[in-house]
Design an enzyme around this catalytic site. Structure first.
Site, mmCIF file in Angstrom:
data_model
loop_
_atom_site.group_PDB
_atom_site.id
_atom_site.type_symbol
_atom_site.label_atom_id
_atom_site.label_comp_id
_atom_site.label_asym_id
_atom_site.label_seq_id
_atom_site.Cartn_x
_atom_site.Cartn_y
_atom_site.Cartn_z
ATOM 1 N N GLU A 79 49.773 101.788 29.392
ATOM 2 C CA GLU A 79 48.610 102.528 29.873
ATOM 3 C C GLU A 79 48.229 102.007 31.257
ATOM 4 O OE1 GLU A 79 44.653 104.344 27.796
ATOM 5 O OE2 GLU A 79 44.701 102.172 28.015
ATOM 6 N N GLN A 108 48.294 97.730 24.010
ATOM 7 C CA GLN A 108 48.546 98.386 25.295
ATOM 8 C C GLN A 108 48.626 97.342 26.400
ATOM 9 O OE1 GLN A 108 45.190 101.152 25.230
ATOM 10 N NE2 GLN A 108 46.577 102.842 24.752
ATOM 11 N N GLU A 131 38.824 100.207 20.082
ATOM 12 C CA GLU A 131 39.260 99.439 21.248
ATOM 13 C C GLU A 131 38.082 98.849 22.024
ATOM 14 O OE1 GLU A 131 42.131 100.100 25.156
ATOM 15 O OE2 GLU A 131 40.922 101.771 24.421
#
Length: 262
Positions: A240, A204, A143
């Site tokens: 998130e 996310q 990420e």
């Protein structure tokens, strides 16, 4: 329609961690994710998942000394043995919990540290993690994270992450596309999603800039979620974000999607 996973590290902090699973299921979530499971036994987590008929979408490999400020060790020279032991531990948990995606954090780099050496270590460690995970049918994701929230993080851009995956060349190594981080660093999310979808393993969302619910801030999530759907993404979308107030009270944005999936 998009499918959502509640991030139990950020959401449902009104409850003790093991009670967050039931709270998320009560609100209509069918899946959850979180940062780290390692303070609990894997069978304890599995029992909570099963009791609430939840799927575990994702968790992170051990990040080093998180309390001491470390944010992953995959790119840190001299920590290779620790990294491999951490992957073994993560896969042990995944076998019990049942998730098929594992996030590996790159770590922090100082301005005076040799970036080329860090990248060399990163590539080698990711190749090892992907090989180990492939035997379990698990996808490893990396990420890019913005350096406003995480100063010094090694990996910050989508194109850089895609290039790392291409260089490693493992079919089960993909990018975790966090809309919040991407908007802060680069923007232009729609074109990046279109460009990179084949290499994206997990997505996310959160509002920008405050990282609250996705119905606040500068991103048009109804448009982005429709786009993600149209591009054929069939994984879970991790929520998130930090709720403005109570987690359940802030889920008005989610209800239309839950109703459509009934």
């Amino acid at each position: 329609m998009p499918r959502f996973a509640a991030n139990l590290t950020m959401m449902y902090n009104e409850h003790a961690f093991l009670d967050r699973f039931a709270a998320a299921a009560q609100d209509g979530f069918k899946a959850v994710e979180f940062l780290f499971p390692y303070d609990f036994r894997a069978d304890e987590i599995k029992a909570r998942l099963d009791a609430s008929s939840l799927t575990q979408a994702l968790f992170n490999a051990p990040p080093g000394d998180w309390a001491g400020g470390e944010r992953g060790i995959a790119s840190l020279p001299g920590r290779e043995d620790e990294f491999r032991r951490g992957i073994d531990t993560a896969l042990d948990y995944a076998r019990v919990i049942g998730n098929r995606k594992l996030h590996v954090m790159a770590g922090l780099i100082g301005a005076d540290q040799p970036r080329a050496k860090h990248r060399e270590v990163y590539l080698s460690n990711l190749a090892h993690a992907a090989r180990a995970a492939q035997a379990e049918g698990i996808t490893v994701v990396i990420e890019p994270i913005n350096t406003r929230d995480m100063p010094g993080f090694f990996l910050t851009r989508q194109d850089e992450a895609q290039a790392v995956c291409a260089e490693v060349g493992a079919p089960n190594l993909k990018v975790q596309f966090d809309c919040y981080h991407c908007q802060i660093v680069e923007g232009d999310l729609a074109l990046k999603l279109k460009r990179d979808m084949a290499g994206i393993g997990h997505i996310q969302i959160a509002g920008v800039p405050e990282r609250h619910e996705p119905d606040t801030g500068e991103l048009n999530y109804p448009y982005l979620l429709e786009l993600i759907d149209s591009l054929g993404y069939d994984g879970y979308i991790g929520c998130e974000y930090r709720p403005r107030a109570g987690t359940s009270a802030g889920l008005g944005w989610l209800k239309p999607y839950l109703n459509a999936n009934r």
